[in-house]
Design a protein around this motif. Structure first.
Motif, PDB file in Angstrom:
ATOM      1  N   ASP A 186       0.842  -1.201   0.000  1.00 43.76           N
ATOM      2  CA  ASP A 186       0.000   0.000   0.000  1.00 43.76           C
ATOM      3  C   ASP A 186       0.874   1.247   0.000  1.00 43.76           C
ATOM      4  OD1 ASP A 186       0.902   0.362   2.626  1.00 43.76           O
ATOM      5  OD2 ASP A 186      -0.857  -0.637   3.474  1.00 43.76           O
ATOM      6  N   ALA A 187       0.234   2.401  -0.033  1.00 45.11           N
ATOM      7  CA  ALA A 187       0.959   3.663  -0.160  1.00 45.11           C
ATOM      8  C   ALA A 187       1.851   3.926   1.048  1.00 45.11           C
ATOM      9  CB  ALA A 187      -0.031   4.812  -0.348  1.00 45.11           C
ATOM     10  N   GLU A 188       1.394   3.570   2.256  1.00 51.40           N
ATOM     11  CA  GLU A 188       2.209   3.827   3.446  1.00 51.40           C
ATOM     12  C   GLU A 188       3.492   3.006   3.413  1.00 51.40           C
ATOM     13  OE1 GLU A 188       1.847   3.806   8.338  1.00 51.40           O
ATOM     14  OE2 GLU A 188       0.353   2.763   7.127  1.00 51.40           O
ATOM     15  N   CYS A 189       3.380   1.722   3.100  1.00 48.38           N
ATOM     16  CA  CYS A 189       4.578   0.893   3.011  1.00 48.38           C
ATOM     17  C   CYS A 189       5.522   1.411   1.931  1.00 48.38           C
ATOM     18  CB  CYS A 189       4.192  -0.559   2.712  1.00 48.38           C
ATOM     19  SG  CYS A 189       3.317  -1.404   4.047  1.00 48.38           S
ATOM     20  N   ARG A 190       4.955   1.780   0.786  1.00 47.05           N
ATOM     21  CA  ARG A 190       5.782   2.277  -0.313  1.00 47.05           C
ATOM     22  C   ARG A 190       6.524   3.544   0.100  1.00 47.05           C
ATOM     23  NH1 ARG A 190       7.513  -0.415  -4.430  1.00 47.05           N
ATOM     24  NH2 ARG A 190       5.423  -1.319  -4.690  1.00 47.05           N
ATOM     25  N   ARG A 194      12.520   3.652   0.677  1.00 44.96           N
ATOM     26  CA  ARG A 194      13.856   4.249   0.607  1.00 44.96           C
ATOM     27  C   ARG A 194      14.439   4.484   2.002  1.00 44.96           C
ATOM     28  NH1 ARG A 194      14.066   8.695  -4.337  1.00 44.96           N
ATOM     29  NH2 ARG A 194      13.571   7.216  -6.020  1.00 44.96           N
ATOM     30  N   LEU A 195      13.617   4.940   2.916  1.00 49.20           N
ATOM     31  CA  LEU A 195      14.100   5.186   4.274  1.00 49.20           C
ATOM     32  C   LEU A 195      14.535   3.877   4.932  1.00 49.20           C
ATOM     33  CD1 LEU A 195      14.546   7.112   6.636  1.00 49.20           C
ATOM     34  CD2 LEU A 195      12.131   6.777   7.265  1.00 49.20           C
ATOM     35  N   LEU A 196      13.774   2.824   4.725  1.00 55.81           N
ATOM     36  CA  LEU A 196      14.128   1.534   5.289  1.00 55.81           C
ATOM     37  C   LEU A 196      15.456   1.038   4.733  1.00 55.81           C
ATOM     38  CD1 LEU A 196      13.254  -0.840   7.071  1.00 55.81           C
ATOM     39  CD2 LEU A 196      12.070  -1.791   5.099  1.00 55.81           C
ATOM     40  N   GLU A 209      11.257   7.550  14.492  1.00 55.40           N
ATOM     41  CA  GLU A 209      10.154   7.068  15.320  1.00 55.40           C
ATOM     42  C   GLU A 209       8.982   6.588  14.477  1.00 55.40           C
ATOM     43  OE1 GLU A 209       7.235   8.630  18.943  1.00 55.40           O
ATOM     44  OE2 GLU A 209       8.946   9.848  18.282  1.00 55.40           O
ATOM     45  N   ASP A 210       8.663   7.313  13.398  1.00 54.24           N
ATOM     46  CA  ASP A 210       7.514   6.899  12.587  1.00 54.24           C
ATOM     47  C   ASP A 210       7.777   5.578  11.877  1.00 54.24           C
ATOM     48  OD1 ASP A 210       9.475   8.090  11.029  1.00 54.24           O
ATOM     49  OD2 ASP A 210       8.048   8.819   9.535  1.00 54.24           O
ATOM     50  N   LEU A 211       9.014   5.370  11.408  1.00 53.02           N
ATOM     51  CA  LEU A 211       9.364   4.098  10.779  1.00 53.02           C
ATOM     52  C   LEU A 211       9.325   2.973  11.808  1.00 53.02           C
ATOM     53  CD1 LEU A 211      10.332   2.342   8.457  1.00 53.02           C
ATOM     54  CD2 LEU A 211      12.675   3.078   8.954  1.00 53.02           C
ATOM     55  N   SER A 212       9.793   3.251  13.013  1.00 50.54           N
ATOM     56  CA  SER A 212       9.768   2.244  14.070  1.00 50.54           C
ATOM     57  C   SER A 212       8.344   1.801  14.373  1.00 50.54           C
ATOM     58  CB  SER A 212      10.434   2.798  15.333  1.00 50.54           C
ATOM     59  OG  SER A 212      10.421   1.846  16.363  1.00 50.54           O
ATOM     60  N   ARG A 213       7.416   2.765  14.427  1.00 52.36           N
ATOM     61  CA  ARG A 213       6.006   2.427  14.672  1.00 52.36           C
ATOM     62  C   ARG A 213       5.460   1.580  13.531  1.00 52.36           C
ATOM     63  NH1 ARG A 213       5.534   7.882  16.432  1.00 52.36           N
ATOM     64  NH2 ARG A 213       4.662   8.397  14.368  1.00 52.36           N
ATOM     65  N   HIS A 214       5.845   1.928  12.310  1.00 49.85           N
ATOM     66  CA  HIS A 214       5.351   1.182  11.154  1.00 49.85           C
ATOM     67  C   HIS A 214       5.862  -0.269  11.177  1.00 49.85           C
ATOM     68  CE1 HIS A 214       4.016   0.343   7.085  1.00 49.85           C
ATOM     69  NE2 HIS A 214       5.230  -0.070   6.783  1.00 49.85           N
ATOM     70  N   LEU A 215       7.132  -0.458  11.503  1.00 52.87           N
ATOM     71  CA  LEU A 215       7.699  -1.813  11.542  1.00 52.87           C
ATOM     72  C   LEU A 215       7.063  -2.658  12.632  1.00 52.87           C
ATOM     73  CD1 LEU A 215      11.507  -1.065  11.001  1.00 52.87           C
ATOM     74  CD2 LEU A 215       9.819  -1.840   9.316  1.00 52.87           C
ATOM     75  N   ALA A 216       6.539  -1.998  13.658  1.00 50.07           N
ATOM     76  CA  ALA A 216       5.910  -2.741  14.746  1.00 50.07           C
ATOM     77  C   ALA A 216       4.536  -3.268  14.365  1.00 50.07           C
ATOM     78  CB  ALA A 216       5.782  -1.851  15.983  1.00 50.07           C
ATOM     79  N   THR A 217       3.976  -2.759  13.262  1.00 54.62           N
ATOM     80  CA  THR A 217       2.620  -3.162  12.874  1.00 54.62           C
ATOM     81  C   THR A 217       2.558  -3.814  11.492  1.00 54.62           C
ATOM     82  OG1 THR A 217       2.184  -0.938  11.981  1.00 54.62           O
ATOM     83  CG2 THR A 217       1.578  -1.354  14.276  1.00 54.62           C
ATOM     84  N   CYS A 218       3.613  -3.753  10.717  1.00 58.98           N
ATOM     85  CA  CYS A 218       3.609  -4.294   9.353  1.00 58.98           C
ATOM     86  C   CYS A 218       4.562  -5.491   9.270  1.00 58.98           C
ATOM     87  CB  CYS A 218       4.010  -3.220   8.349  1.00 58.98           C
ATOM     88  SG  CYS A 218       4.046  -3.821   6.638  1.00 58.98           S
ATOM     89  N   VAL A 219       4.014  -6.662   9.096  1.00 61.42           N
ATOM     90  CA  VAL A 219       4.827  -7.881   9.071  1.00 61.42           C
ATOM     91  C   VAL A 219       5.788  -7.890   7.887  1.00 61.42           C
ATOM     92  CG1 VAL A 219       4.747 -10.392   8.825  1.00 61.42           C
ATOM     93  CG2 VAL A 219       3.091  -9.229  10.284  1.00 61.42           C
ATOM     94  N   GLU A 220       5.292  -7.547   6.701  1.00 58.15           N
ATOM     95  CA  GLU A 220       6.126  -7.614   5.504  1.00 58.15           C
ATOM     96  C   GLU A 220       7.310  -6.650   5.590  1.00 58.15           C
ATOM     97  OE1 GLU A 220       2.897  -7.439   5.539  1.00 58.15           O
ATOM     98  OE2 GLU A 220       2.208  -9.272   4.553  1.00 58.15           O
TER      99      GLU A 220
END
Length: 503
Positions: A186-190, A194-196, A209-220
């Motif tokens: 989805d758009a959020e993962c996309r 680059r940051l990842l 911090e925002d990437l850390s929160r995303h990794l905590a909720t997105c398995v892929e």
């Protein structure tokens, strides 16, 4: 007189031994008892070898183009998972670990067999590599073999092996990054791609911090981060979980323990004059292992005839589970060991060769004994039947009868691996199995149960996930232990305080 094995036979024997050890280790994690583990391992091994040879045939027909497939060991491990799923579908799920059955019927399992672009990043990345590179990465990171040993096996210069491994790690990261970009998201993962990639390249980079929160909720995305981050020691777990799936971390821990056993006292401190990091003790150990391997090749000739011939040019069917020649034990997680029983003997076990069970009568082995029976003196006959009561246990006089089976899976100088399987006549809500060692053996590690030892008496207590046992069901667990001078089979088995009959 049978012909002596050729160098090709020797290579096949060594490969068979190495791969069977890994397959049986994972099959033991996936099943509820040692008998089921051996059956699952045999069926999966047959399936994996067929797939490997089909891929090789496809490569030859493709005029040299390599068919995309995993290296031999991870290919066989995925065959264990596939075979377990087939058991569940055919109504044989009762032989499997309950947690594995839940996983097989979940969306998590579907990811490993669904659309290719939805499969775990590690699985796709390893498959996209050249097979020698992928094999080097798997052997060093997951199987935890010493790098110099991996280099010799792969035909690399030992002095440059670390540099080669680092290059292969980089190739794996590159393949995983490309696969992550190709993954539908989805758009959020996309927005984080680059940051990842940037924050996982450097060990000094901080994760926003925002990437850390995303990794905590997105398995892929979390899986992608684990594969892209080569520093921090997380790569072995990312590979094991991404390729194997259920039980990946437990398998990884078992392989590390097995590697520690192989190393014995550990790596020597001082290098020898030609630059090899070895001393007299290590040289002696290597000489012993080489001698054992030569003997193993000779003994393995018959085992290979039974286990590998079904995959020859004749196109015959694969090993049939339960055929007499389909239970040949092979080398296990200790130092290379010899299958001392002829093909056709039976004996359930966990990841290792040469199972043996204590005799219930005379000292000579019964038909159910195999493997290392000759290496361990048989115990004296045990009292048969169950006791009518045990003082102080608070249990009724009609407590369940039980039958205990002790299997010596593998043995090496000063150490051994064994499994215990107990059959209970009535259902249990929890269990506690105890026994007494005769020669001062000490348990170092146990799986599928927690262990306590007081002198020669050992007590294994159920884990949270295997407390319940149905009537006429079995419970099973395994352990690693140390021994000195003698390693006689234990005696005086009991279940919840009640004496067990020995199988």
């Amino acid at each position: 007189m049978p012909d002596l094995p050729t160098p090709k036979d020797a290579a096949e024997a060594a490969l068979f031994s190495e791969c069977w050890d890994a397959v049986l280790s994972y099959a033991d994690l996936c099943t509820s008892g040692s008998m089921a583990a051996n059956q699952l391992a045999r069926e999966a091994f047959a399936l994996g070898i067929r797939e490997a040879r089909a891929a090789e045939d496809g490569t030859r027909r493709g005029a040299g183009r390599r068919a995309s497939r995993l290296p031999r060991i991870p290919l066989l491990l995925t065959a264990v998972r596939t075979t377990a799923a087939d058991w569940e579908a055919r109504g044989q799920g009762h032989k499997l670990d309950p947690d594995l059955r839940l996983w097989l019927n979940s969306d998590k399992a579907a990811r490993y067999t669904g659309p290719p672009l939805r499969r775990p990043i590690a699985l796709r990345g390893l498959r996209d590599m050249q097979e020698p590179d992928a094999a080097l990465l798997w052997l060093a990171e997951v199987e935890a073999l010493p790098l110099r040993a991996v280099a010799r096996r792969q035909g690399l210069d030992p002095a440059a092996s670390m540099e080669e491994l680092n290059e292969v790690r980089g190739l794996f990261r590159d393949r995983c990054h490309r696969n992550h970009l190709d993954t539908p998201m989805d758009a959020e993962c996309r927005s984080y791609v680059r940051l990842l990639d940037a924050v996982t390249r450097s060990p000094a980079a901080d994760t926003p911090e925002d990437l850390s929160r995303h990794l905590a909720t997105c398995v892929e995305c979390a899986e992608a981060a684990a594969c892209l981050r080569l520093h921090g020691g997380g790569l072995p777990a990312a590979l094991a979980q991404g390729v194997i799936g259920w039980g990946g971390l437990a398998y990884l821990e078992r392989r590390r323990r097995a590697a520690e056993v192989r190393l014995g006292a550990g790596r020597p401190d001082a290098p020898d004059p030609d630059g090899d990091p070895s001393d007299a003790a290590a040289s002696k150990a290597r000489a012993l292992r080489n001698g054992l391997l030569v003997a193993a090749v000779l003994v393995s000739a018959l085992a290979l005839a039974v286990s590998l011939m079904p995959f020859g040019d004749s196109g015959d069917a694969a090993l049939s589970p339960g055929s007499p020649g389909d239970t040949t034990p092979v080398a296990g997680p200790g130092s290379p060991s010899l299958p001392s029983a002829a093909p056709g003997t039976s004996g359930p076990g966990t990841p290792a060769p040469g199972t043996s069970a204590p005799a219930t009568g005379a000292d000579s082995p019964t038909p159910s004994d195999s493997g290392t029976a000759s290496a361990t003196r048989r115990p004296e006959p045990e009292p048969q039947g169950t006791s009518s009561g045990t003082a102080g246990t608070g249990e009724s006089a009609t407590a369940a009868a039980c039958v205990a089976e002790y299997d010596l899976v593998n043995q090496w100088p000063d150490g051994f691996q064994a499994t215990v399987t107990v059959t209970t006549a009535t259902a249990l809500d929890s269990w506690r199995v105890a026994w007494s060692f005769r020669d001062g053996q000490r348990v170092d590690q146990m799986w599928d149960a927690s262990v306590a030892q007081n002198g020669t008496r050992v007590t294994a207590t159920a884990a949270d996930y295997n407390r319940s046992v149905p009537a006429n069901g079995t419970l099973s667990f395994g352990f690693l232990a140390s021994w000195q001078d003698k390693n006689t089979a234990p005696q005086s088995f009991s279940l919840n305080g009640r004496t067990c009959t020995l199988a």
